[in-house]
Design a protein around this motif. Sequence first.
Motif, PDB file in Angstrom:
ATOM      1  N   GLY A 294       0.223  13.358  -3.464  1.00 55.66           N
ATOM      2  CA  GLY A 294      -0.874  12.403  -3.332  1.00 55.66           C
ATOM      3  C   GLY A 294      -0.417  10.973  -3.548  1.00 55.66           C
ATOM      4  O   GLY A 294       0.557  10.708  -4.259  1.00 55.66           O
ATOM      5  N   ILE A 295      -1.135  10.046  -2.918  1.00 56.39           N
ATOM      6  CA  ILE A 295      -0.866   8.612  -3.059  1.00 56.39           C
ATOM      7  C   ILE A 295      -2.205   7.889  -3.157  1.00 56.39           C
ATOM      8  O   ILE A 295      -3.124   8.168  -2.385  1.00 56.39           O
ATOM      9  N   VAL A 296      -2.303   6.968  -4.109  1.00 59.52           N
ATOM     10  CA  VAL A 296      -3.411   6.016  -4.135  1.00 59.52           C
ATOM     11  C   VAL A 296      -2.830   4.668  -3.730  1.00 59.52           C
ATOM     12  O   VAL A 296      -1.843   4.213  -4.309  1.00 59.52           O
ATOM     13  N   GLU A 297      -3.440   4.030  -2.747  1.00 64.59           N
ATOM     14  CA  GLU A 297      -2.827   2.852  -2.127  1.00 64.59           C
ATOM     15  C   GLU A 297      -3.828   1.716  -2.004  1.00 64.59           C
ATOM     16  O   GLU A 297      -4.998   1.927  -1.668  1.00 64.59           O
ATOM     17  N   LEU A 298      -3.344   0.500  -2.289  1.00 65.42           N
ATOM     18  CA  LEU A 298      -4.117  -0.726  -2.116  1.00 65.42           C
ATOM     19  C   LEU A 298      -3.567  -1.521  -0.944  1.00 65.42           C
ATOM     20  O   LEU A 298      -2.377  -1.431  -0.616  1.00 65.42           O
ATOM     21  N   ASP A 299      -4.424  -2.336  -0.339  1.00 65.93           N
ATOM     22  CA  ASP A 299      -3.951  -3.249   0.702  1.00 65.93           C
ATOM     23  C   ASP A 299      -2.958  -4.253   0.122  1.00 65.93           C
ATOM     24  O   ASP A 299      -2.935  -4.514  -1.085  1.00 65.93           O
ATOM     25  N   GLY A 300      -2.139  -4.843   0.983  1.00 63.46           N
ATOM     26  CA  GLY A 300      -1.086  -5.754   0.556  1.00 63.46           C
ATOM     27  C   GLY A 300      -1.602  -7.012  -0.111  1.00 63.46           C
ATOM     28  O   GLY A 300      -2.680  -7.523   0.205  1.00 63.46           O
ATOM     29  N   ASP A 301      -0.805  -7.530  -1.080  1.00 65.12           N
ATOM     30  CA  ASP A 301      -1.103  -8.789  -1.747  1.00 65.12           C
ATOM     31  C   ASP A 301       0.214  -9.446  -2.146  1.00 65.12           C
ATOM     32  O   ASP A 301       1.262  -9.142  -1.565  1.00 65.12           O
ATOM     33  N   ASP A 302       0.181 -10.333  -3.141  1.00 65.36           N
ATOM     34  CA  ASP A 302       1.383 -11.088  -3.503  1.00 65.36           C
ATOM     35  C   ASP A 302       2.455 -10.234  -4.179  1.00 65.36           C
ATOM     36  O   ASP A 302       3.615 -10.634  -4.238  1.00 65.36           O
ATOM     37  N   ARG A 303       2.080  -9.092  -4.740  1.00 62.37           N
ATOM     38  CA  ARG A 303       3.055  -8.205  -5.386  1.00 62.37           C
ATOM     39  C   ARG A 303       2.831  -6.792  -4.868  1.00 62.37           C
ATOM     40  O   ARG A 303       1.847  -6.140  -5.203  1.00 62.37           O
ATOM     41  N   MET A 304       3.769  -6.307  -4.059  1.00 54.55           N
ATOM     42  CA  MET A 304       3.603  -5.004  -3.416  1.00 54.55           C
ATOM     43  C   MET A 304       4.010  -3.841  -4.318  1.00 54.55           C
ATOM     44  O   MET A 304       3.613  -2.699  -4.074  1.00 54.55           O
ATOM     45  N   GLU A 305       4.812  -4.110  -5.367  1.00 55.81           N
ATOM     46  CA  GLU A 305       5.355  -3.017  -6.173  1.00 55.81           C
ATOM     47  C   GLU A 305       4.275  -2.211  -6.893  1.00 55.81           C
ATOM     48  O   GLU A 305       4.486  -1.037  -7.203  1.00 55.81           O
TER      49      GLU A 305
END
Length: 376
Positions: A294-305
């Motif tokens: 499983g993965i929980v994912e957010l849209d891109g921003d200034d810090r991708m890590e």
Amino acid sequence: MSFLTPFFLWLLPLTAIPLIIHLLNRRNLITIDFSTLRFLKLLEKESIRKLQILQILLLILRTIIILCIVMMISRPVINGIFNLQNSGESALHAIVLDDSFSMAGSRDHVQITVRKILNQIPDKNQLIWINTNSGLQFKGLREDIPPIESLVKSTFLGESLINSLNILAVNSEGEFTSKELYILTDGQYSSIKELNNNSDQLGSFHIYTFIAPEIENNLAITQLNIVNEILLPNDQMEIEVSVQNSGVENIENRLLQLIINEMIVGQQLISLNPGNIKIFTFKTALSKSGSHSGIVELDGDDRMEDNRFYFTLNIPNRHKIAIISDSKESSYYIRESLQALNKFGESLIISEFIDFNSPQLRMHEQDIIFHLNPEI
């Protein structure tokens, strides 16, 4: 003579300020109308000469004051017979790097800052490098320090500064002309609070704190929790996701997704104010037993890590449950409740025993054990 903090010698041109002011005042003539020159004769040449000497003395005194201030903060050291500067015992320099996950996006800035710090430290001075999570990284002469890239690193942990200060106390024993401590952090409230609360340990150090620049636009997934204690096929499960706004901007309608086995099974649009943490819940079900990625994912921003959180869901083929009770009557309700969950008898293997001494009971093979009416 050498200087422990030669960087401040760049302030020496400030000693010219009194001279510049003196010259400007001489050009600043004031015209006063008067009717006769007879009063000027009252001023003797010696009085005028004394006034000029007094002005020169004041000019010299002001220049010396500024020079002394610059020299004081530059901290000069006189090299004598026992040259401490060359022996490496003149000063101790310690660098404490906050390598928590919140610093991951400031790696380039930290490297630039560290290089500037190291350029001010003499090669023969003692240097200690401590990372808050990784512990002691280097102890020795400044000239022997390994490449900066191998020391400036971040982890997925959030260790406090207390452990680093304890390591520093153990490794900073000895006689030094001065002790310098450089702390590089992102200035989160918890870090600054710990530093203030443990300031007694740093009484012999001159402390310099470097705060990494704030990130403007960033959401971070900080924690994930599976609410269900028992995972069953085709049974609804709840997954709680903690998200923090670690930037300085308000975030509105940012997409948060739950992905299981490379398939999107849940989406939410979330909004958070700076510094706030909020828990978002996903509900889903899996039709098959086994291991599921499983993965929980957010849209891109200034810090991708910190925009992804990986986890694994393990649904056993069948859960083994043991009920230990002295009678069928006392275990009736829990047995019937478990049978209701055990659809078609495929999810649970339910066994009942009188006590722990039953020869058929193998505790290491059981997933869950219910002990009813235990003797207290």
